[in-house]
Design a protein around this motif. Sequence first.
Motif, PDB file in Angstrom:
ATOM      1  N   GLN A  97       0.826  -1.198   0.000  1.00 17.74           N
ATOM      2  CA  GLN A  97       0.000   0.000   0.000  1.00 17.74           C
ATOM      3  C   GLN A  97       0.864   1.253   0.000  1.00 17.74           C
ATOM      4  O   GLN A  97       0.563   2.226  -0.693  1.00 17.74           O
ATOM      5  CB  GLN A  97      -0.925  -0.015   1.218  1.00 17.74           C
ATOM      6  N   ASP A 125      -6.197   6.294   4.896  1.00 15.26           N
ATOM      7  CA  ASP A 125      -7.581   6.568   5.273  1.00 15.26           C
ATOM      8  C   ASP A 125      -8.028   7.923   4.729  1.00 15.26           C
ATOM      9  O   ASP A 125      -9.160   8.078   4.259  1.00 15.26           O
ATOM     10  CB  ASP A 125      -7.723   6.536   6.796  1.00 15.26           C
ATOM     11  N   LEU A 128      -8.840   7.591   1.049  1.00  9.66           N
ATOM     12  CA  LEU A 128     -10.116   6.907   0.851  1.00  9.66           C
ATOM     13  C   LEU A 128     -11.276   7.866   1.076  1.00  9.66           C
ATOM     14  O   LEU A 128     -12.259   7.872   0.328  1.00  9.66           O
ATOM     15  CB  LEU A 128     -10.224   5.704   1.789  1.00  9.66           C
ATOM     16  N   SER A 134     -14.783   3.190   0.473  1.00  7.80           N
ATOM     17  CA  SER A 134     -14.520   2.564   1.772  1.00  7.80           C
ATOM     18  C   SER A 134     -13.220   1.768   1.809  1.00  7.80           C
ATOM     19  O   SER A 134     -12.604   1.632   2.865  1.00  7.80           O
ATOM     20  CB  SER A 134     -15.683   1.637   2.151  1.00  7.80           C
ATOM     21  N   THR A 135     -12.808   1.209   0.677  1.00  6.12           N
ATOM     22  CA  THR A 135     -11.609   0.379   0.615  1.00  6.12           C
ATOM     23  C   THR A 135     -10.876   0.641  -0.692  1.00  6.12           C
ATOM     24  O   THR A 135     -11.430   1.224  -1.626  1.00  6.12           O
ATOM     25  CB  THR A 135     -11.959  -1.121   0.681  1.00  6.12           C
ATOM     26  N   TRP A 136      -9.627   0.163  -0.758  1.00  7.43           N
ATOM     27  CA  TRP A 136      -8.879   0.322  -2.003  1.00  7.43           C
ATOM     28  C   TRP A 136      -9.414  -0.615  -3.077  1.00  7.43           C
ATOM     29  O   TRP A 136      -9.270  -0.346  -4.275  1.00  7.43           O
ATOM     30  CB  TRP A 136      -7.391   0.101  -1.759  1.00  7.43           C
ATOM     31  N   SER A 137     -10.028  -1.682  -2.658  1.00  2.61           N
ATOM     32  CA  SER A 137     -10.686  -2.555  -3.629  1.00  2.61           C
ATOM     33  C   SER A 137     -11.824  -1.802  -4.303  1.00  2.61           C
ATOM     34  O   SER A 137     -12.018  -1.881  -5.519  1.00  2.61           O
ATOM     35  CB  SER A 137     -11.212  -3.813  -2.934  1.00  2.61           C
TER      36      SER A 137
END
Length: 359
Positions: A97, A125, A128, A134-137
């Motif tokens: 990350q 964070d 985001l 909410s997530t990097w996905s």
Amino acid sequence: MNARKYPYNPDYAVAPGETVRETMEYLGLTQREFAMRLDTSVQTLNRIFRGTQPITVEMANKLERVTGTPASFWNNFESRYRSQLAKIKEAEASQKQKDWLMNFPIKELKKRGYLATSRPDQISDGLLRFFGVSTWSAWKTVWGSPAVAARRSRCFDSNLFLAATWIRMGEIEARKKVVGPTDRKRFKKTLQLIRPLTCERPDVFCPSLEKLCADCGVILVFVPELKKLSWYGATKWHGNTAIIMLNLRGKREDTFWFSFFHEAGHVILHGKSELFINDGTIEDERERQANEFALSVLFGKERDRIPELANVEEICTLARELNICPGIVAGQYQYQTKQYRCYNQLIRHFHWVGEDNGE
């Protein structure tokens, strides 16, 4: 001499199944015999050996009866193993990350007030939150998936992270403004009222331009350019409201105004589901159409006269006839004739507030 103490942070994890296997061999049992005594299958036993299947509380009790080793030993071993696996996975993800986050213009986001934190452990964070995911996905799904890429400019391919950052800045600024749904017909008519604004100074035309657009349900935002991101503007829709994003790449007034009318062309001519980015290329048919629209609004049939203009006076005369600033006519003359040093004195340069030598 004082003994120096070092923390024990192994970057590996030993599965308890290894000890189970050693115990089986110590007892002189085959896998089949051992599995039978544990009332399980050889396949399950092999998965426990490899660490791919955890030792459950039930299995720990069985191991205690068969091997004599307390169930608490197997339970604790399994718990420590899973905990160590999680730490290793977290460390790997953290390093990955960190490397990934280096692609974003962190310093610029802080400078512009979009990223408040300076703590490295909070940057992820903060990013985001900036992108509203909410997530990097989820970030990859919104900005990086092939399905999304198919509906946007190929400019994203050159630098996905910078492109997404600049567009997101525009989205955030646009949400600070409240307008109704876009009225395309009214907006097209209003462009004739906007043309004379090209003769004004930025401190005059900027608020007027924003208001005229807003009255038609079009949000206009100015987003300072990012280094290494070579485009002039973009158009996207939020529901039934069009958003035009502009920067000052090149800082020339003719470039700025042509970019505005180019993006206006996208609003009027094209669909709501796509993101259009103007990087100066016309490989896409819709970009060519937006260019033609801008030329039509600015020059109409007088476009063909421009290469024949012989001096500054003729440039200014045509500009007065068209009710646009001379700099736009001069810029079009340079483009059509490829004589880029001619009439530069007629072209004003715009700068962001706070920059030196700016208008």
